[in-house]
Design a protein around this motif. Structure first.
Motif, short mmCIF file in Angstrom:
data_model
loop_
_atom_site.label_atom_id
_atom_site.label_comp_id
_atom_site.label_asym_id
_atom_site.label_seq_id
_atom_site.Cartn_x
_atom_site.Cartn_y
_atom_site.Cartn_z
N GLU A 440 0.83 -1.21 0.00
CA GLU A 440 0.00 0.00 0.00
C GLU A 440 0.86 1.26 0.00
O GLU A 440 0.48 2.28 -0.58
CB GLU A 440 -0.93 -0.01 1.21
CG GLU A 440 -2.00 -1.09 1.12
CD GLU A 440 -2.87 -1.18 2.37
OE1 GLU A 440 -3.99 -1.69 2.27
OE2 GLU A 440 -2.41 -0.74 3.45
N ILE A 445 -2.89 1.77 -3.66
CA ILE A 445 -3.91 0.74 -3.57
C ILE A 445 -4.28 0.52 -2.11
O ILE A 445 -3.55 0.92 -1.20
CB ILE A 445 -3.43 -0.61 -4.17
CG1 ILE A 445 -2.26 -1.18 -3.35
CG2 ILE A 445 -3.07 -0.46 -5.64
CD1 ILE A 445 -1.94 -2.63 -3.68
N PRO A 474 -7.96 0.63 -6.08
CA PRO A 474 -7.15 1.84 -6.12
C PRO A 474 -7.48 2.80 -4.97
O PRO A 474 -8.56 2.75 -4.39
CB PRO A 474 -7.50 2.45 -7.47
CG PRO A 474 -8.88 1.97 -7.76
CD PRO A 474 -8.97 0.59 -7.16
#
Length: 594
Positions: A440, A445, A474
């Motif tokens: 992340e 995302i 996303p």
């Protein structure tokens, strides 16, 4: 004095001396690998560990590839080193070469490789160091390094270097660097990865030169010769324990762009001669190259067959040029599982069809008799291991990277359950799974969930891995993801009575929560508020499930791996309300299954 003369005059080493020197050479390769892991800029290197390093003799024979991915190194380094010797016959200290041409020995264009000669004080070529690093972007026409639908190498668009000199006197040839930076979407990331790879090669060169300063080049060369002979002996002994026979194994790839509508069957003929201590694998009876990116390079075709053999024998046999003498692989030019002809694309050569080759060999070996071979390892590449790209809203900069959020796939063997996170048969579990937080942080995302799917293990006396499921999407920007997820129509099969593992699948979850199926092979745009669900393959089981230890089945139920209903229906194990095995009921259920 020639190498052969030096070796002939060198005293024979005893076992302890060989063990120490083997450890020292393996240590050099691990130093090279640690350089790539610690300094690589892209996640595919510094998190997923999708790279390999090795030492070769000056003739291109594999000496050691400690902790490297099998699909990268069993064959390929030898072919690449020999092609460089052909293109550059007058190599000097300080030279280095870029190589990623699947038509000249590399695995596929995404595996950008640095190869450098190691010279002695007189300028004689003694050994070769090699560092291979999978690229997040190699200039393909799409932001992915696996372009299954590429009609040919021109449609694929990758930068391809057939042994091109990139350093002279230990300094970069900047023309080559500028060429790459102009074609690659994330040039600073690429350049960081290049520096990491060239650094790994130079670390290997330095360490090997230091070792030679301590014990002499002739002693290392003598070790190489004796190590190859010793490894060949171990390989012959391992093959000698197999039953004699000729078997045909097969494995079927799902329908993909450029493949037949019914899928593509890969066939391997395996001949085992335990008296001679040899295994021959014939891949010539397979389809011709096809207008897609699924064609195998020679390196991957040869290596995949070898992986299937090594997966079926004693794992302690060293993997080097000596043990390779006992495996013969027959390939055909112009064959999808053979020797490719330019301009057919080999974009996805390290995975999909290569996996089917390895699986056809190891499941074929299981036909020789009980206790041999292995079930099918699950197929790849699910979206959870896809190439994600876009513009990062946090920086305004483009990003491209392959994620390794989850993939399991491990197959059962005759004596043990699967290694769950093997990834795929070609990397043998040496690639690492991304940590959610790092994934992340590295791209925009959010990972909503990640888990193993119950009741998807390949049932058997020994069991295959369960499937993984990941839901992600996303954050703050749209993203694209490219993947090529085999194993939906043809999940991994079991052998000797074992069951199949869970199949692959993928879905798009829209902003309203509705789930829509996605194609198995695609480049998909995911908008803000949308999510993707990615299911990877499990692995096949070995032997009849009714032969599995009942207490182990109960433990799997307790751990949430399988349901009580599956325990009874598939394994014949009846579980009581307290989680214990009901012995009499289990005996009756298993008797009924016999």
């Amino acid at each position: 004095m020639t190498m052969n003369q030096a070796v002939a005059q060198a005293p024979t080493m005893n076992g302890a001396q060989m063990a120490v020197l083997r450890s020292q050479l393996d240590g050099i390769v691990r130093k090279m690998s640690n350089t790539l892991l610690r300094t690589g800029r892209s996640g595919v290197l510094n998190r997923a560990r999708d790279f390999s390093c090795c030492l070769l003799t000056r003739d291109g024979e594999l000496l050691t590839a400690a902790d490297s991915l099998p699909i990268h190194v069993l064959s390929g380094p030898d072919l690449m080193a020999r092609s460089i010797a052909q293109f550059h016959p007058n190599q000097k200290a300080g030279d280095a070469f870029l190589h990623n041409s699947p038509y000249h020995g590399c695995s596929h264009p995404a595996d950008l490789t640095v190869i450098a000669p190691v010279m002695d004080e007189q300028g004689n070529h003694r050994f070769t160091v090699l560092a291979k690093a999978h690229q997040a972007d190699i200039g393909n026409s799409q932001p992915t390094t696996y372009m299954a639908e590429a009609r040919d190498v021109y449609h694929e668009g990758a930068l391809i270097f057939p042994g091109v000199q990139v350093q002279r006197n230990w300094e970069d040839i900047d023309d080559i660097i500028r060429m790459c930076q102009m074609r690659i979407r994330v040039p600073r990331q690429w350049h960081g990865d290049y520096l990491s790879t060239i650094g790994a090669a130079r670390i290997g060169e330095k360490a090997l030169t230091q070792l030679a300063g301590e014990i002499g080049w002739d002693r290392i060369e003598s070790f190489a010769s004796q190590w190859f002979d010793y490894s060949e002996t171990l390989m012959a002994d391992a093959i000698g324990k197999l039953p004699a026979g000729s078997v045909i194994g097969s494995s079927v790839h799902d329908p993909f762009p450029g493949l037949p509508a019914e899928g593509l069957k890969i066939t391997a003929r395996i001949d085992v001669d335990p008296v001679a201590g040899k295994v021959a694998v014939d891949l010539t009876d397979n389809p011709d190259c096809l207008p897609c990116g699924m064609n195998l390079s020679e390196a991957c075709a040869r290596t995949a067959a070898m992986i299937g053999v090594f997966n079926s024998i004693d794992h302690r046999v060293p993997k080097n040029a000596g043990s390779f003498r006992r495996i013969e692989v027959a390939l055909r030019e112009g064959c999808i599982a053979g020797i490719p002809v330019h301009p057919f694309s080999c974009s996805a050569a390290t995975t999909n069809i290569a996996d089917r080759v390895a699986n056809s060999v190891q499941t074929g070996m299981a036909l020789l008799g009980e206790g041999f071979g292995m079930a099918e390892v699950g197929s790849v590449i699910a979206p959870s291991a896809g190439v994600v790209s876009g513009i990062d809203p946090r920086t305004g900069e483009p990003f491209v990277n392959q994620m390794f959020l989850a993939m399991s796939g491990g197959a059962a063997g005759p004596a043990s359950d699967a290694w769950w996170t093997i990834g795929h048969v070609g990397n043998a579990g040496l690639c690492c799974i991304d940590g959610v937080e790092l994934a992340e942080l590295s791209q925009p995302i959010v990972v909503y969930s990640r888990a193993f799917l119950p009741d998807t293990e390949g049932a058997g006396t020994t069991t295959g891995a369960p499937s993984t499921v990941v839901e992600f999407g996303p954050l703050g920007a749209d993203i694209d993801i490219g993947y090529l997820s085999d194993g939906h129509c043809n999940p991994p099969v079991g052998v000797r009575g074992g069951g199949q593992g869970g199949g692959a699948d993928q879905y798009l979850v829209d902003r309203d929560g509705a789930r829509q199926p996605l194609e198995a092979c695609a480049q998909v745009s995911i908008g803000q508020g949308e999510r993707i669900i990615a299911i990877s393959c499990g692995g096949g089981g070995y032997g009849p499930p009714s032969g599995r230890d009942a207490d182990q089945v109960a433990e799997d139920v307790s751990g949430g791996l399988i349901s009580i209903d599956r325990a009874r229906a598939i394994y014949g194990v009846v579980i009581g309300p307290d989680g214990s095995v009901l012995g009499a009921d289990t005996a009756q259920a298993r008797e009924a299954m016999a």
